[in-house]
Design an enzyme around this catalytic site. Sequence first.
Site, PDB file in Angstrom:
ATOM      1  N   GLY A  61       0.829  -1.206   0.000  1.00  0.00           N
ATOM      2  CA  GLY A  61       0.000   0.000   0.000  1.00  0.00           C
ATOM      3  C   GLY A  61       0.858   1.249   0.000  1.00  0.00           C
ATOM      4  O   GLY A  61       1.673   1.457  -0.890  1.00  0.00           O
ATOM      5  N   SER A  84      -0.390  -5.120   4.623  1.00  0.00           N
ATOM      6  CA  SER A  84      -0.501  -5.522   6.019  1.00  0.00           C
ATOM      7  C   SER A  84      -0.281  -4.329   6.921  1.00  0.00           C
ATOM      8  O   SER A  84       0.685  -3.574   6.735  1.00  0.00           O
ATOM      9  CB  SER A  84       0.520  -6.618   6.356  1.00  0.00           C
ATOM     10  OG  SER A  84       0.533  -6.888   7.740  1.00  0.00           O
ATOM     11  N   ILE A 115       3.176  -3.907   8.615  1.00  0.00           N
ATOM     12  CA  ILE A 115       4.359  -3.396   7.916  1.00  0.00           C
ATOM     13  C   ILE A 115       4.207  -1.895   7.735  1.00  0.00           C
ATOM     14  O   ILE A 115       3.246  -1.427   7.118  1.00  0.00           O
ATOM     15  CB  ILE A 115       4.535  -4.073   6.543  1.00  0.00           C
ATOM     16  CG1 ILE A 115       4.740  -5.581   6.727  1.00  0.00           C
ATOM     17  CG2 ILE A 115       5.719  -3.460   5.794  1.00  0.00           C
ATOM     18  CD1 ILE A 115       4.832  -6.341   5.433  1.00  0.00           C
ATOM     19  N   VAL A 133       7.719   3.880   4.519  1.00  0.00           N
ATOM     20  CA  VAL A 133       8.804   4.850   4.712  1.00  0.00           C
ATOM     21  C   VAL A 133       8.220   6.234   4.896  1.00  0.00           C
ATOM     22  O   VAL A 133       8.473   6.919   5.869  1.00  0.00           O
ATOM     23  CB  VAL A 133       9.791   4.793   3.530  1.00  0.00           C
ATOM     24  CG1 VAL A 133      10.817   5.908   3.642  1.00  0.00           C
ATOM     25  CG2 VAL A 133      10.485   3.435   3.518  1.00  0.00           C
ATOM     26  N   VAL A 192       8.585   9.395   4.046  1.00  0.00           N
ATOM     27  CA  VAL A 192       9.238  10.651   4.385  1.00  0.00           C
ATOM     28  C   VAL A 192       8.995  11.717   3.312  1.00  0.00           C
ATOM     29  O   VAL A 192       9.231  12.884   3.537  1.00  0.00           O
ATOM     30  CB  VAL A 192      10.761  10.465   4.573  1.00  0.00           C
ATOM     31  CG1 VAL A 192      11.033   9.511   5.712  1.00  0.00           C
ATOM     32  CG2 VAL A 192      11.419   9.965   3.296  1.00  0.00           C
ATOM     33  N   ALA A 228       7.067  16.507  -0.062  1.00  0.00           N
ATOM     34  CA  ALA A 228       7.129  17.601  -1.021  1.00  0.00           C
ATOM     35  C   ALA A 228       6.967  17.049  -2.430  1.00  0.00           C
ATOM     36  O   ALA A 228       7.340  15.913  -2.711  1.00  0.00           O
ATOM     37  CB  ALA A 228       8.460  18.349  -0.900  1.00  0.00           C
ATOM     38  N   LYS A 245       3.846  25.005  -2.477  1.00  0.00           N
ATOM     39  CA  LYS A 245       5.291  25.011  -2.704  1.00  0.00           C
ATOM     40  C   LYS A 245       5.600  25.708  -4.024  1.00  0.00           C
ATOM     41  O   LYS A 245       5.121  25.292  -5.076  1.00  0.00           O
ATOM     42  CB  LYS A 245       5.824  23.570  -2.726  1.00  0.00           C
ATOM     43  CG  LYS A 245       7.290  23.456  -3.087  1.00  0.00           C
ATOM     44  CD  LYS A 245       7.714  21.995  -3.181  1.00  0.00           C
ATOM     45  CE  LYS A 245       9.137  21.873  -3.702  1.00  0.00           C
ATOM     46  NZ  LYS A 245       9.553  20.457  -3.859  1.00  0.00           N
ATOM     47  N   ILE A 304       7.009  10.878  -5.923  1.00  0.00           N
ATOM     48  CA  ILE A 304       5.626  10.646  -6.344  1.00  0.00           C
ATOM     49  C   ILE A 304       5.501  10.804  -7.854  1.00  0.00           C
ATOM     50  O   ILE A 304       4.757  10.061  -8.513  1.00  0.00           O
ATOM     51  CB  ILE A 304       4.667  11.579  -5.600  1.00  0.00           C
ATOM     52  CG1 ILE A 304       4.637  11.197  -4.106  1.00  0.00           C
ATOM     53  CG2 ILE A 304       3.256  11.520  -6.186  1.00  0.00           C
ATOM     54  CD1 ILE A 304       3.781  12.096  -3.249  1.00  0.00           C
TER      55      ILE A 304
END
Length: 505
Positions: A14, A40, A43, A46, A48, A51, A79, A346
Site C-alpha cells: 500500500g 498488512s 508493515i 517509509v 518521508v 514535497a 510550494k 511521487i
Amino acid sequence: MTDSTSLDIVIAGGGTAGWTAAAILARFLGNRATITLVESDAIGTVGVGEATIPQIHNLIIGLGLDQDEFLRRTNATFKLGIEFSDWLRPGRRYIHSFGQVGRGVGLIPFRQLWLRGRHLGVAGDYGDYSYNIAATRLGRFATTEGRDGKPTELAYAYHFDAALFAAMLRDYAEERGVRRVEGLIESVERDGETGDIRALRLDHDREVAGTLFIDCTGFRSLLLGNALGVPFVDWRRFLPCDTALAVPSETRPELRPYTQSMARPAGWQWRIPLQHRTGNGHVFCSEFMSVEEASELLLANIEGKPLADPRPIRFTSGHRQDFWSHNCVALGLAAGFMEPLESTSIHLVQSGLGRLLTLLSGDLSNVATARDTFNRLSTIEWQRIRDFIVLHYIANERVGEPFWDHCRAIALPATLAEKIELFREAGAFVREEDELFLDDSWGQVMIGQGIMPHSWSPLADNVPGQDVGPFLDTLAKSYRIKAETLPSHRDFVMSMRGNVLEKHA
C-alpha cells in the site's frame, strides 16, 4: 485492450505508491480490470516524502480530486520551489523555483539577454526575474490575483502529509471497486512454464491470483527483486549518501511557501512546512558521519519542538535493471531509490503508471515490445533525474570538507558532463528524451551552483546595449510589485481551509 478484455491486477503493498496505483488504475481502467491491493498493517511505510513538483496536478486533476478537499484532508501547504542554502559554499543561497524565469524577446531566450546584461554590468541576481522567486522571498502566495480572480502565473506544487494522502487515495480507490486484502505476503507463486507470477501466497494459507502484478513492496521489492531476481543498478559512485533521518516538529508561525534544503558537512537537511507540523530530515553519507552525529546535528537545527525521535532509513541510490519483468511492474521504492532532493518520488510513480497505461495490452502473453519500451523509457527518465541531482553535489566550492571534496571528484555520467559543458560555453541547454527538468530548472541550478557561461548567444546582440538594463529592471520590478499584492502564504492557506470547513458545515 478490447471491450471484452478484463485484467486481474494485483497490487502488492500500500502506502503512497500502492494506493496511487490503485486509484489511477481504477479511474482509467474501470470495469476492464479487477483490482486487488494486498497490504498488512503490521508493515510500516517509509513515508518521508512530503514535497512534490507541479506534475502532481496531473494526478489530482486526472482523478478529479477537489483541491480544497485535498488541502483539508492532507494538511497541505503550497510550494513555489526549493531554497538551497550553503550548497555552493557557506553563506550562499539560491532558489530553484517552478515556472518561468524572465521573458524572452522574440527568438532571444531570456537567459541570453541576462548573460549579456551581466557582461554589461546591468543585470541583477538571476532570481530577480522570476515571479515565483519574488513571491517566495516575500512569503506570499495565492492561486488567483486581482479583483477579477484570474489565475496567477505562479507555478506551484504542494507539501502534504504522505500518510494522509495515501488514506485519501485508498478511500477513492475502494469507492471505485478496488478490493483490499489484509495480510502478509509469505511467498510468490510462479508459472512453471512462462516464469510469470501466478499468485501471492499470504499468511493463513490464503492466495491472491492475478494476471498483472504491481510491486509496491518498498525497499524489499518482494516481487520484482526477490521473486523474479531482477538485479539492482547501484548508483553510489554518483550519489554517495546512504542514510536518512526523519523527524517531525511543531509547526511554526511562519509558513514558508517553499521547501528548504540546507547543506551539511556530510549531506543535507530538509525542512518542509505543513499545516499541522514541519517535516525535517537529514540525508547523509555514513562514510563521513555516524548516525549519532547526524541525529545530533539534525535536532540542533530544527525549528520548534521535535515530536518524535529521529528514525534512520538506510538506502542505496539506484534502480532495478528492469522496471517491468514478466507480468510484474515495480513502482516506488520497489523500483528504486531516488534521493528526495528534488521531490521526484511521487512523480516517478505517476510517470510509471502513465507509461504503463499507454503501453498496456489486454493480451499479456504478447507484450515483449511494450515491456522493452517501458524499460527503456523508464531507465532514461531515472538517469536524467539522477544527473540533475548529481549536479547539486559535484558543483561545490566547499574545499577542505572531506564529503564535499569527495563529491567534486565524482566521475560524471557522460550525459551530465555534456550538459555542463554545453551550458558553460554559452548558457545553452537542450532537452532530450522528454526528460523531466526543463531549461529553467537546469539554468537556475547551474547558475546557483556556480557554473557560469563564458559567453552568450549572438542572438542577444540584436538588442541594443542601452536597452538591456531598462528591460531587465522593468521585468524585475513588475514581478516584485505583483508579488507584493498577494496575501501571505499562511493567510491564504488558512482562508482556503476555512472555505472547506464552511462547505462541510
